[in-house]
Enzyme design. Structure first.
Site, PDB file in Angstrom:
ATOM      1  N   LYS A  98       0.968  -1.196  -0.512  1.00 61.12           N
ATOM      2  CA  LYS A  98       0.228  -0.230  -0.207  1.00 61.12           C
ATOM      3  C   LYS A  98       1.011   1.067   0.032  1.00 61.12           C
ATOM      4  CE  LYS A  98      -0.565  -2.675   3.428  1.00 61.12           C
ATOM      5  NZ  LYS A  98      -0.931  -3.612   3.418  1.00 61.12           N
ATOM      6  N   ASP A 194      -1.484   4.123   6.793  1.00 63.08           N
ATOM      7  CA  ASP A 194      -1.189   3.245   6.340  1.00 63.08           C
ATOM      8  C   ASP A 194      -3.168   3.135   5.601  1.00 63.08           C
ATOM      9  OD1 ASP A 194      -1.714  -0.354   6.835  1.00 63.08           O
ATOM     10  OD2 ASP A 194      -3.661  -0.358   7.212  1.00 63.08           O
ATOM     11  N   LYS A 198      -4.000   3.772   1.836  1.00 63.91           N
ATOM     12  CA  LYS A 198      -5.052   2.977   0.902  1.00 63.91           C
ATOM     13  C   LYS A 198      -6.174   3.935   0.405  1.00 63.91           C
ATOM     14  CE  LYS A 198      -4.586  -1.523   4.540  1.00 63.91           C
ATOM     15  NZ  LYS A 198      -5.071  -2.000   5.866  1.00 63.91           N
ATOM     16  N   GLY A 296      -4.623 -10.194   6.908  1.00 59.65           N
ATOM     17  CA  GLY A 296      -4.461 -11.477   7.842  1.00 59.65           C
ATOM     18  C   GLY A 296      -3.807 -12.927   6.951  1.00 59.65           C
TER      19      GLY A 296
HETATM   20  N1  HSE Z   1      -2.284  -2.651   9.703  1.00 56.41           N
HETATM   21  C1  HSE Z   1      -2.960  -3.281   8.952  1.00 56.41           C
HETATM   22  C2  HSE Z   1      -3.863  -2.995   9.285  1.00 56.41           C
HETATM   23  C3  HSE Z   1      -3.086  -4.913   7.895  1.00 56.41           C
HETATM   24  O1  HSE Z   1      -4.019  -2.911  10.536  1.00 56.41           O
HETATM   25  O2  HSE Z   1      -5.170  -3.075   9.151  1.00 56.41           O
HETATM   26  C4  HSE Z   1      -2.595  -4.848   6.737  1.00 56.41           C
HETATM   27  O3  HSE Z   1      -2.447  -3.581   6.232  1.00 56.41           O
END
Ligand code: HSE
Length: 424
Positions: A98, A194, A198, A296
C-alpha cells in the site's frame, strides 16, 4: 501439455506463506523461486522445497523463467527497485504494497505501461475485500463520487475494545500488542498512515484522477478518550477511524483519514474489531458496501492469488492483457485543503463553574457562524468544574479552528478535551 505459469515470490512472511499454500491447489501454476530475508529460519510450510529459497530478491527478478513476480515485503526500499527491474525483465507484477502504491504508483504504472506489463494490487487496499477489480470492471459504468471506509483493522480493534470495555487507548494498545494484534511500533496504524495509503490508491481508482498522498489529511486515534466513547454512545454515535474521499462536480477532491463520530444508524458504526468495510457511492449504482477481513494470512492471499490467476489466465492468448485493469488516468485531482472543508463537530470542553460559561461558548460559536445542534452539561461534580459536550451543525473547519483558539484563551474554560468530526 501447456507450460505451467511460473511465479516468483518476494517475501515469505504471513502473506507470502498464505499465497504459497493457496497456490498449491492450482496445478497450472508453479512457484519456482522465493526470496526470503533469512534463509536459515526454520519454516514449517507443507510442500515447500527449500531449495527454491534465496536471500537475494534480484534472483527472482532476474530469473528468465519467471512470468509473474508477487512482491509481498512492503515498504519503498527495496520493493520499488525490485518491481521496476522485474517489469524491465518482462514480468507482470502482483503486489500488496500500500505504501509503495500511494507514494510511487504513478511512476510504476508509467513504467509498466511502457513495457506493456500489468501491475495488480487487490490485496493492497483492504486485504481480502475485493475492491479494485469490481471498481475497474463491473462498476466501470459508474461515476463514483464518495467513499467512506474503515481500512485499518488494528485501529478498529482498539476503538471497538475501548468502546466495549470503557478502557483507555493506552491500556487497549498494550493488550493488543501482547496478543500480537498491534505492532511493536504501532505508529503506521494508530497515526492513520496505513489507512491514508489505502484511501490514496482507492480514491485514485474510484475517481479516475490521481490523488497525491502528500495532500491527504491524516489524524490518528491516539487522543481518543474513553469519555469521548461514552459521550458519543449516549448521543447515538460510535467513534471510528474513517478514511473519507469525495470529489465534487468541478473535479476537486477531499481525501482524508481521521476519527469520526458515526451515527449508529449507519453501517460503518457496526463494523467492529479487525473487520474492514468500504461504502462506495456512485451513479447509477447508488451506495454499495463491501466488508470483510482487511488483513491476515489467507484473506490477503485470496486477493494476491486472484490477481495471479487473472494474469495467468490470459497468458498466451493476448499480447495486451487485462486492458480494464490497467492504469487509465493521467490527470491529478485538484485537492481541497482540510481548512476549506465543512463538517459537523463533536466538542468536549471542561469549564469552571462560573456564571455564563455556556453563554460564552454559544457567543463564540455565533460570532463565527457556527450553529449548535446540541449542548449537554452534566451536573457539577466535587471538582466544581463541568464537562460540556457540544455537537455543531455543519460548519467551516476554518471557523471551528477560530472558535477553538477562543476557547483556549478563555479563563473560564479549563480545557478543550476533544474535537472530533461527525459523519453526516
Ligand atoms: N496494519 C493493517 C491493519 C493491515 O491493521 O489493518 C495491513 O494493511
Amino acid at each position: 501439455m501447456e507450460r505451467k505459469i511460473k511465479i516468483g515470490l518476494i517475501g515469505l512472511g504471513t502473506v507470502g506463506s498464505g499465497v504459497f499454500k493457496t497456490l498449491k491447489a492450482f496445478p497450472d501454476i508453479e512457484v519456482t523461486k522465493i526470496a526470503v530475508k533469512n534463509i536459515n529460519k526454520k519454516r514449517n510450510i507443507e510442500g515447500l522445497d527449500e531449495s527454491i529459497l534465496t536471500d537475494n530478491p534480484y534472483e527472482v527478478v532476474n530469473d528468465p523463467e519467471i512470468d509473474i513476480v508477487a512482491e509481498l515485503i512492503g515498504g519503498i526500499d527495496p520493493a520499488y527497485d525490485l518491481i521496476v527491474n522485474a517489469i524491465k525483465k518482462g514480468k507482470h507484477i502482483v503486489t500488496a504494497n500500500k505504501e509503495l502504491l500511494a507514494k510511487k504508483g504513478e511512476d510504476l504504472f508509467n513504467i509498466a505501461s511502457e513495457y506493456n506489463k500489468v501491475i495488480l494490487y487487490e490485496a493492497a487496499i483492504a486485504g481480502g475485500i475485493p475492491l479494485i477489480m469490481p471498481i475497474k470492471t463491473i462498476l466501470a459504468g459508474n461515476k463514483i463520487n464518495k467513499i467512506k471506509a474503515i481500512l485499518n483493522g488494528t485501529t478498529n480493534y482498539i476503538l471497538t475494545k475501548m468502546d466495549v470495555q470503557g478502557a483507555s487507548y493506552q491500556d487497549v494498545l498494550d493488550e493488543a500488542q501482547k496478543l500480537g494484534y498491534a505492532e511493536t511500533d504501532p505508529t503506521g496504524d494508530v497515526e492513520g498512515f496505513d489507512a491514508a495509503y489505502k484511501i490514496t490508491t482507492l480514491a485514485t481508482i474510484a475517481f479516475k484522477k490521481r490523488i497525491k498522498f502528500e495532500n491527504v489529511y491524516r489524524e490518528g486515534i491516539t487522543n481518543i478518550r474513553p469519555e469521548d466513547m461514552k459521550a458519543a454512545n449516549e448521543m447515538g454515535y460510535k467513534i471510528k477511524l474513517i478514511a473519507f474521499a469525495q470529489i465534487d462536480d468541478n473535479g476537486k477532491a477531499d481525501v482524508r483519514v481521521h476519527p469520526m463520530l458515526v451515527p449508529k444508524s449507519k453501517t460503518l458504526a457496526h463494523i467492529d474489531y479487525v473487520t474492514n468495510a468500504v461504502t462506495l457511492s456512485g451513479h447509477p449504482v447508488g451506495d454499495v458496501t463491501l466488508s470483510g477481513p482487511g488483513a491476515g494470512e489467507f484473506p490477503t492471499a485470496s486477493s494476491v492469488v486472484g490477481d495471479i490467476l487473472s494474469i495467468a489466465s490470459e497468458f498466451g492468448k493476448t499480447d495486451y492483457m487485462l486492458p480494464m485493469m490497467r492504469c487509465n488516468h493521467s490527470e491529478s485531482a485538484q485537492m481541497l485543503d482540510i481548512t476549506e472543508t465543512e463538517n459537523k463537530y463533536y466538542l468536549s470542553i471542561t469549564a469552571n463553574n462560573k456564571i455564563g460559561v455556556i453563554g460564552r461558548i454559544g457567543k463564540a460559536c455565533e460570532e463565527n457562524n457556527i450553529s449548535l445542534a446540541s449542548i449537554v452539561q452534566k451536573e457539577f461534580g466535587s471538582k466544581n468544574c463541568a464537562d460540556i459536550t457540544v455537537i455543531t451543525e455543519l460548519a467551516k473547519e476554518k471557523d471551528m479552528r477560530k472558535v477553538i483558539d477562543i476557547f483556549n484563551r478563555d479563563d473560564s474554560i479549563i480545557s478543550v478535551n476533544s474535537l472530533i468530526r461527525v459523519q453526516i
